[in-house]
Motif scaffolding. Sequence first.
Motif, mmCIF file in Angstrom:
data_model
loop_
_atom_site.group_PDB
_atom_site.id
_atom_site.type_symbol
_atom_site.label_atom_id
_atom_site.label_comp_id
_atom_site.label_asym_id
_atom_site.label_seq_id
_atom_site.Cartn_x
_atom_site.Cartn_y
_atom_site.Cartn_z
ATOM 1 N N TYR A 197 8.858 -20.534 -19.608
ATOM 2 C CA TYR A 197 10.208 -20.728 -19.754
ATOM 3 C C TYR A 197 10.759 -20.689 -18.474
ATOM 4 O O TYR A 197 10.271 -20.028 -17.465
ATOM 5 C CB TYR A 197 10.992 -19.743 -20.679
ATOM 6 N N SER A 198 11.803 -21.498 -17.792
ATOM 7 C CA SER A 198 12.470 -21.460 -16.620
ATOM 8 C C SER A 198 13.955 -21.016 -17.331
ATOM 9 O O SER A 198 14.452 -21.584 -18.019
ATOM 10 C CB SER A 198 12.560 -22.680 -16.019
ATOM 11 N N PHE A 199 14.671 -19.830 -16.471
ATOM 12 C CA PHE A 199 16.009 -19.564 -16.990
ATOM 13 C C PHE A 199 16.914 -20.154 -15.713
ATOM 14 O O PHE A 199 16.628 -20.178 -14.629
ATOM 15 C CB PHE A 199 15.844 -17.854 -16.830
ATOM 16 N N SER A 200 18.051 -20.411 -16.305
ATOM 17 C CA SER A 200 19.181 -20.916 -15.273
ATOM 18 C C SER A 200 20.466 -20.452 -15.759
ATOM 19 O O SER A 200 20.697 -19.838 -16.911
ATOM 20 C CB SER A 200 19.029 -22.335 -15.071
ATOM 21 N N TRP A 201 21.540 -20.589 -14.742
ATOM 22 C CA TRP A 201 22.886 -20.517 -15.383
ATOM 23 C C TRP A 201 23.799 -21.537 -14.585
ATOM 24 O O TRP A 201 23.376 -21.867 -13.749
ATOM 25 C CB TRP A 201 23.310 -19.029 -14.935
ATOM 26 N N GLU A 202 24.914 -21.817 -15.038
ATOM 27 C CA GLU A 202 25.580 -22.847 -14.515
ATOM 28 C C GLU A 202 27.126 -22.308 -15.051
ATOM 29 O O GLU A 202 27.472 -21.705 -15.853
ATOM 30 C CB GLU A 202 25.417 -24.280 -14.919
ATOM 31 N N SER A 207 31.745 -18.042 -9.008
ATOM 32 C CA SER A 207 31.007 -18.286 -7.956
ATOM 33 C C SER A 207 29.557 -17.525 -7.986
ATOM 34 O O SER A 207 29.467 -16.779 -8.991
ATOM 35 C CB SER A 207 31.561 -17.850 -6.540
ATOM 36 N N ASP A 208 28.738 -17.804 -6.981
ATOM 37 C CA ASP A 208 27.515 -17.225 -7.292
ATOM 38 C C ASP A 208 27.738 -15.515 -6.725
ATOM 39 O O ASP A 208 26.996 -14.922 -7.779
ATOM 40 C CB ASP A 208 26.743 -17.526 -5.700
ATOM 41 N N GLN A 209 28.628 -15.229 -6.173
ATOM 42 C CA GLN A 209 28.871 -13.661 -6.194
ATOM 43 C C GLN A 209 29.366 -12.992 -7.236
ATOM 44 O O GLN A 209 29.163 -11.873 -7.690
ATOM 45 C CB GLN A 209 30.107 -13.392 -5.058
ATOM 46 N N ALA A 210 30.246 -13.888 -8.040
ATOM 47 C CA ALA A 210 30.469 -13.187 -9.217
ATOM 48 C C ALA A 210 29.597 -13.103 -10.380
ATOM 49 O O ALA A 210 29.213 -12.297 -10.934
ATOM 50 C CB ALA A 210 31.716 -14.235 -9.917
ATOM 51 N N VAL A 225 15.441 1.646 -18.074
ATOM 52 C CA VAL A 225 14.434 2.106 -18.704
ATOM 53 C C VAL A 225 13.363 1.347 -18.409
ATOM 54 O O VAL A 225 12.377 1.186 -19.205
ATOM 55 C CB VAL A 225 14.774 2.036 -20.284
ATOM 56 N N GLY A 226 13.452 0.614 -16.944
ATOM 57 C CA GLY A 226 11.981 0.086 -16.589
ATOM 58 C C GLY A 226 12.086 -1.498 -16.657
ATOM 59 O O GLY A 226 11.078 -1.954 -16.440
ATOM 60 N N PHE A 227 12.996 -2.076 -17.284
ATOM 61 C CA PHE A 227 13.026 -3.534 -17.301
ATOM 62 C C PHE A 227 13.472 -4.222 -15.797
ATOM 63 O O PHE A 227 14.095 -3.756 -15.217
ATOM 64 C CB PHE A 227 14.175 -4.064 -18.453
ATOM 65 N N ASP A 228 12.823 -5.224 -15.775
ATOM 66 C CA ASP A 228 12.941 -6.194 -14.379
ATOM 67 C C ASP A 228 14.514 -6.825 -14.582
ATOM 68 O O ASP A 228 15.005 -7.201 -15.556
ATOM 69 C CB ASP A 228 11.971 -7.250 -14.361
ATOM 70 N N VAL A 229 15.204 -6.862 -13.448
ATOM 71 C CA VAL A 229 16.303 -7.410 -13.265
ATOM 72 C C VAL A 229 16.369 -8.363 -12.034
ATOM 73 O O VAL A 229 15.627 -8.027 -10.998
ATOM 74 C CB VAL A 229 17.467 -6.364 -12.980
ATOM 75 N N PRO A 230 16.463 -9.540 -12.143
ATOM 76 C CA PRO A 230 16.801 -10.549 -10.987
ATOM 77 C C PRO A 230 17.514 -9.746 -9.618
ATOM 78 O O PRO A 230 18.556 -9.333 -9.920
ATOM 79 C CB PRO A 230 17.152 -11.821 -11.413
ATOM 80 N N ASN A 231 16.981 -10.192 -8.373
ATOM 81 C CA ASN A 231 17.645 -9.926 -7.439
ATOM 82 C C ASN A 231 18.484 -10.850 -7.048
ATOM 83 O O ASN A 231 18.759 -11.926 -7.671
ATOM 84 C CB ASN A 231 16.847 -9.271 -6.321
ATOM 85 N N ASP A 232 19.257 -10.562 -5.839
ATOM 86 C CA ASP A 232 20.477 -11.588 -5.503
ATOM 87 C C ASP A 232 19.864 -12.995 -5.181
ATOM 88 O O ASP A 232 20.652 -13.832 -5.559
ATOM 89 C CB ASP A 232 20.979 -11.013 -4.374
ATOM 90 N N ALA A 233 18.678 -12.972 -4.523
ATOM 91 C CA ALA A 233 18.196 -14.302 -4.242
ATOM 92 C C ALA A 233 17.839 -15.023 -5.339
ATOM 93 O O ALA A 233 17.946 -16.474 -5.455
ATOM 94 C CB ALA A 233 17.039 -13.788 -3.345
ATOM 95 N N ALA A 234 17.083 -14.403 -6.288
ATOM 96 C CA ALA A 234 16.731 -15.016 -7.515
ATOM 97 C C ALA A 234 17.692 -15.508 -8.425
ATOM 98 O O ALA A 234 17.711 -16.394 -8.920
ATOM 99 C CB ALA A 234 15.975 -13.991 -8.641
ATOM 100 N N ILE A 235 18.978 -14.835 -8.501
ATOM 101 C CA ILE A 235 19.928 -15.264 -9.233
ATOM 102 C C ILE A 235 20.519 -16.637 -8.645
ATOM 103 O O ILE A 235 20.998 -17.513 -9.372
ATOM 104 C CB ILE A 235 21.297 -14.125 -9.029
ATOM 105 N N VAL A 236 20.916 -16.643 -7.041
ATOM 106 C CA VAL A 236 21.271 -17.677 -6.582
ATOM 107 C C VAL A 236 20.312 -18.943 -6.903
ATOM 108 O O VAL A 236 20.635 -20.257 -7.004
ATOM 109 C CB VAL A 236 21.471 -17.771 -4.796
#
Length: 456
Positions: A197-202, A207-210, A225-236
């Motif tokens: 899968y590819s994940f996106s948001w719109e 804004s991106d910062q929000a 508890v050890g789960f991965d979280v997208p960093n800022d660059a990945a979110i943008v």
Amino acid sequence: MLSPQDQLTELVRTLETEQHVFATDPLLVTEKLQVEEGTVLQKLHRRASRIDSNGALAGVLGKIEGRLKGIMVIMSVIWCVSGFFGLFTLLQANVVNFFYVLVCLLGFHTIMLVGWLVMTLINQSKHSSNWFASFVSPSYLIRGKDDVTQAAVSLYEQQLQHSGMRWYLGRFSHQLWLATLTGMLLAIIFLLIVRQYSFSWESTLLSDQALITLTRVLGWLPSMVGFDVPNDAAIVQSRLVTDTLPLAIARQWAGLLIGSLLMYGIVPRALAWAFCALMFRSKKMRLDIKIAYYQKIINFWQRQVIDVDDFVAVAAPIAPKAVVSSAAKLVALLEYPTDNPLWWQAGLNYYDGPIEAVEDFGIIDDREDLARLTTHLDQHPLQVLLGIHDKALPDRGALRKLDQIAAHAQHGVIVQLLNNQTLETNADASRSTFNNVRYQQWQTALAARKIGLVAG
């Protein structure tokens, strides 16, 4: 609900007040328990188990309990399967809007959980078990018009109306939500294993910062508890994605999705389930031994002789000696057969003169037998010799039959106590072959009715 032992004890109480005929005489069981050790509650449980010696009462209670649990298991499985296929349908596209899927997963669940918490805090769900009691009424689960089934159904319905059932209902509701969320979790894991899968948001307003701030807040607890979280660059980079994201970024979004479902869905719901389970246990019904029925039994067990020197034994009632007349005889057995078809000869040997005739009527058991006998006695002047087996209890049914026979026998009734292996008829032999307690019970019953007992 009451414990299984308390339920059986209450069912015995209900049936005894309705004059039910048990497998074992309650009076005999109560008398024997007077000298046994144990707490009052233990002895009451023991008493109920012995009265239900054939397990019929416990079987009906167990059947209702098993079917209630069976309904809960079936509903949990259905909710789990619906959660699995619901999410399976939602994740059919290769590019998934992360926040849309998350709201579909946890939006309604979160609203319901917060609503339950608010209602619990303001204590407005005291009577929430009423609809549950009508929805899973035991009368729908077990059919039967006999007094045991009806009394057991009534007992369960009373328990379902108890105030502590609100926690039972809450636990069951949380169990269904846990089943649904578990089905969703299994579907996510399965799809992430077999598909890429590819994940996106719109968003039009945010804004991106929000979205970066929102994602950080959302990912704080899963990251603990050890789960991965997208960093800022990945979110943008994930905004308005229409093709494939780098696999590393897709895995971060997948980890956040699974972690959010666990930490914001399954864990809070499991804590709510555990809370309801603890509250239900603390509010569990207890057997009320202060009611008059139990107090009467307890007082009997606690009755003791204070001063032995002042005690005067009261002679046990003794049935009068049977008088065998010269009238024609009708011999019959009360409820139980005997091995010797000529059992009545020993009783008639007490009369030395001639006897006109002896008619063997057989066994008097049901209402038809009794009606046929009383009609015959009304038409013929006979003296009745009634044989009573050592298995027969002097309960209401047997004594009612004896009273009717005595009322219609024009030359009276005499009783001969029998044993299946022996035919002694004198008093000492009857004591040796008849159970002593049972023998004295029949002596008392016959003495009260002035019915003669064959004795030497």
